[in-house]
Design an enzyme around this catalytic site. Structure first.
Site, PDB file in Angstrom:
ATOM      1  N   CYS A 108       0.857  -1.177   0.000  1.00 52.69           N
ATOM      2  CA  CYS A 108       0.000   0.000   0.000  1.00 52.69           C
ATOM      3  C   CYS A 108       0.897   1.231   0.000  1.00 52.69           C
ATOM      4  CB  CYS A 108      -0.828  -0.037   1.273  1.00 52.69           C
ATOM      5  SG  CYS A 108      -2.453   0.540   1.026  1.00 52.69           S
ATOM      6  N   GLU A 120       1.369  -4.963  -4.906  1.00 53.64           N
ATOM      7  CA  GLU A 120       0.158  -5.762  -4.722  1.00 53.64           C
ATOM      8  C   GLU A 120      -0.992  -5.164  -5.557  1.00 53.64           C
ATOM      9  OE1 GLU A 120      -0.522  -6.601  -0.525  1.00 53.64           O
ATOM     10  OE2 GLU A 120      -2.674  -6.725  -0.928  1.00 53.64           O
TER      11      GLU A 120
HETATM   12  N1  ACO Z   1      -2.812  12.735 -12.410  1.00 53.85           N
HETATM   13  C1  ACO Z   1      -2.004  12.364 -13.430  1.00 53.85           C
HETATM   14  N2  ACO Z   1      -0.794  11.762 -13.245  1.00 53.85           N
HETATM   15  C2  ACO Z   1      -0.414  11.520 -11.994  1.00 53.85           C
HETATM   16  C3  ACO Z   1      -1.214  11.876 -10.870  1.00 53.85           C
HETATM   17  C4  ACO Z   1      -2.461  12.523 -11.129  1.00 53.85           C
HETATM   18  N3  ACO Z   1      -3.259  12.926 -10.125  1.00 53.85           N
HETATM   19  N4  ACO Z   1      -0.567  11.527  -9.741  1.00 53.85           N
HETATM   20  C5  ACO Z   1       0.597  10.966 -10.137  1.00 53.85           C
HETATM   21  N5  ACO Z   1       0.694  10.943 -11.493  1.00 53.85           N
HETATM   22  C6  ACO Z   1       1.796  10.401 -12.302  1.00 53.85           C
HETATM   23  C7  ACO Z   1       2.448  11.538 -13.071  1.00 53.85           C
HETATM   24  O1  ACO Z   1       3.076  10.993 -14.208  1.00 53.85           O
HETATM   25  C8  ACO Z   1       3.484  12.007 -12.061  1.00 53.85           C
HETATM   26  O2  ACO Z   1       4.558  12.691 -12.673  1.00 53.85           O
HETATM   27  P1  ACO Z   1       4.396  14.258 -13.043  1.00 53.85           P
HETATM   28  O3  ACO Z   1       3.837  14.938 -11.828  1.00 53.85           O
HETATM   29  O4  ACO Z   1       5.783  14.645 -13.377  1.00 53.85           O
HETATM   30  O5  ACO Z   1       3.444  14.306 -14.203  1.00 53.85           O
HETATM   31  C9  ACO Z   1       3.985  10.705 -11.512  1.00 53.85           C
HETATM   32  O6  ACO Z   1       2.816   9.883 -11.431  1.00 53.85           O
HETATM   33  C10 ACO Z   1       4.657  10.825 -10.155  1.00 53.85           C
HETATM   34  O7  ACO Z   1       3.824  11.546  -9.273  1.00 53.85           O
HETATM   35  P2  ACO Z   1       4.270  11.854  -7.757  1.00 53.85           P
HETATM   36  O8  ACO Z   1       4.194  13.319  -7.500  1.00 53.85           O
HETATM   37  O9  ACO Z   1       5.557  11.202  -7.482  1.00 53.85           O
HETATM   38  O10 ACO Z   1       3.132  11.061  -6.962  1.00 53.85           O
HETATM   39  P3  ACO Z   1       2.378  11.489  -5.606  1.00 53.85           P
HETATM   40  O11 ACO Z   1       3.342  11.878  -4.541  1.00 53.85           O
HETATM   41  O12 ACO Z   1       1.309  12.448  -5.938  1.00 53.85           O
HETATM   42  O13 ACO Z   1       1.782  10.082  -5.142  1.00 53.85           O
HETATM   43  C11 ACO Z   1       0.116   8.378  -5.085  1.00 53.85           C
HETATM   44  C12 ACO Z   1       1.101   9.191  -5.969  1.00 53.85           C
HETATM   45  C13 ACO Z   1       0.891   7.717  -3.939  1.00 53.85           C
HETATM   46  C14 ACO Z   1      -0.533   7.291  -5.917  1.00 53.85           C
HETATM   47  C15 ACO Z   1      -0.931   9.399  -4.526  1.00 53.85           C
HETATM   48  O14 ACO Z   1      -1.709   9.859  -5.608  1.00 53.85           O
HETATM   49  C16 ACO Z   1      -1.853   8.832  -3.460  1.00 53.85           C
HETATM   50  O15 ACO Z   1      -1.478   8.731  -2.307  1.00 53.85           O
HETATM   51  N6  ACO Z   1      -3.104   8.497  -3.845  1.00 53.85           N
HETATM   52  C17 ACO Z   1      -4.097   8.021  -2.907  1.00 53.85           C
HETATM   53  C18 ACO Z   1      -3.775   6.617  -2.429  1.00 53.85           C
HETATM   54  C19 ACO Z   1      -3.576   5.668  -3.601  1.00 53.85           C
HETATM   55  O16 ACO Z   1      -4.362   5.628  -4.534  1.00 53.85           O
HETATM   56  N7  ACO Z   1      -2.488   4.850  -3.521  1.00 53.85           N
HETATM   57  C20 ACO Z   1      -2.172   3.839  -4.512  1.00 53.85           C
HETATM   58  C21 ACO Z   1      -3.006   2.629  -4.268  1.00 53.85           C
HETATM   59  S1  ACO Z   1      -2.420   1.209  -5.161  1.00 53.85           S
HETATM   60  C22 ACO Z   1      -1.353   0.424  -4.070  1.00 53.85           C
HETATM   61  O17 ACO Z   1      -1.208   0.882  -2.978  1.00 53.85           O
HETATM   62  C23 ACO Z   1      -0.566  -0.795  -4.512  1.00 53.85           C
END
Ligand code: ACO
Ligand code: ZN
Length: 322
Positions: A151, A185
């Site tokens: 996660c 996962e």
């Molecule tokens: N829209 C489009 N692209 C995105 C987005 C978005 N909202 N978020 C991330 N990305 C992509 C982009 O390519 C981004 O690069 P860029 O900003 O240069 O375009 C790249 O991912 C990296 O983004 P980060 O800034 O490193 O990611 P962030 O710190 O925002 O974290 C995360 C991503 C962890 C998925 C966050 O959105 C989150 O916590 N979401 C809620 C919980 C969740 O869904 N977790 C994943 C569940 S699946 C699992 O746990 C196995």
């Protein structure tokens, strides 16, 4: 994915206050019922203990709370960023609180109470009075399916600054140190899939260009992009998996999604000894990426301008358990 759309006001509790940030919740989490209907749940930024009001929290911080960083070993420190490895069996309350907090931003089921089989890698920013949570990922101590992350979450107030990518990079760094390529996962959330696909794409492009040049410094090198004497690059997928830490299936999916392969057989990619990447297609992908990174309109428009957190592999102080 629009956050406004997600925070439709139906989540319980509707908002949390953590440190300076008041964050609207995207989904509900099973906090005890008397905490769910408060307008705002106040969380201790260090131990993640939840309280009903700012006053109760102030008292907690002054009188009760002993923590100023997550209850584990600091295994990474670089500039103001640290990663703590927290064991679910020795810091149950902290890990349960962390899972509850994460659930507020995750729509699929996550665990909250059975935290013992997991390690938690908690990314913090060091400030004057302590280490503040930015995000984390959890990992099974032993995974039969080779999951290297169960996660992941970045607190919404810190999203789109590269911390999610940092954490994913960290999970693969641990896998490389363990000599065990891994995979997250499933299911992935929409945001999880976007972030992983962006990471895998860069990892594959970086690895292939490093293979051609022997160094990633020349990654965006004009000489490669304009060089025409190379028509294909041959490599094995397991070589790529061991040096990136990314499991072969995810690499194969990425190579296919990017349409980089010269397809010569119907045999599944993972079973083939050698693969050939079409150099002109790789060149085109690298050019596209450079264009997006330079933000020249189109796909590059609206890209973030903040300085991104970058993982420094040398700063990891960690050895796998054998
Ligand atoms: N829209 C489009 N692209 C995105 C987005 C978005 N909202 N978020 C991330 N990305 C992509 C982009 O390519 C981004 O690069 P860029 O900003 O240069 O375009 C790249 O991912 C990296 O983004 P980060 O800034 O490193 O990611 P962030 O710190 O925002 O974290 C995360 C991503 C962890 C998925 C966050 O959105 C989150 O916590 N979401 C809620 C919980 C969740 O869904 N977790 C994943 C569940 S699946 C699992 O746990 C196995
Ligand atoms: Zn506390």
């Amino acid at each position: 994915v629009g956050v406004a759309e997600l925070s439709s006001g139906l989540a319980l509790p509707p908002a949390v206050q953590i440190g300076q940030h008041r964050i609207s919740c995207w989904y509900s989490a099973p906090y005890p019922s008397e905490y769910l209907h408060l307008a705002v749940l106040h969380l201790c930024p260090f131990c993640l203990h939840y309280t009903k009001s700012a006053n109760v929290l102030a008292r907690h911080l002054l009188k009760t709370c002993q923590l100023r960083h997550p209850p584990g070993n600091e295994i990474y420190r670089r500039t103001d960023l640290s990663v703590f490895e927290v064991d679910g069996s020795s810091a149950k309350v902290y890990c349960r609180n962390l899972c509850l907090l994460a659930k507020l931003f995750l729509d699929h089921k996550t665990l909250y109470f059975d935290v013992e089989p997991f390690l938690f890698y908690v990314l913090c920013q060091r400030r004057q009075d302590g280490w503040y949570l930015l995000g984390y990922f959890s990992k099974e101590k032993r995974s039969a399916q080779r999951y290297n992350l169960s996660c992941i979450m970045t607190l919404p107030c810190y999203q789109r600054r590269g911390y999610g990518r940092f954490l994913i990079d960290f999970s693969y760094l641990l896998s490389r140190r363990e000599l065990l390529p891994g995979t997250p996962e499933r299911p992935l959330s929409d945001l999880g899939r976007l972030t992983y696909q962006a990471y895998w794409t860069d990892a594959v492009l970086d690895w292939l260009s490093a293979k051609v040049f022997g160094s990633t410094d020349k990654l965006e090198s004009a000489s490669f992009i304009s060089c025409t004497d190379l028509s294909s690059i041959e490599f094995s997928i397991s070589e790529m998996a061991y040096s990136t830490g990314i499991e072969a299936d995810d690499l194969a999916g990425t190579l296919q999604r990017l349409e980089l392969l010269q397809l010569s057989s119907a045999q599944p990619l993972q079973q083939r000894q050698q693969l050939q990447v079409d150099a002109s297609k790789l060149r085109r992908r690298l050019l596209d990426r450079r264009r997006v990174r330079q933000g020249s309109g189109g796909a590059g428009a609206g890209r973030r301008t903040v300085e991104l957190a970058k993982l420094d592999e040398e700063a990891l102080r960690w050895a796998p358990v054998v």
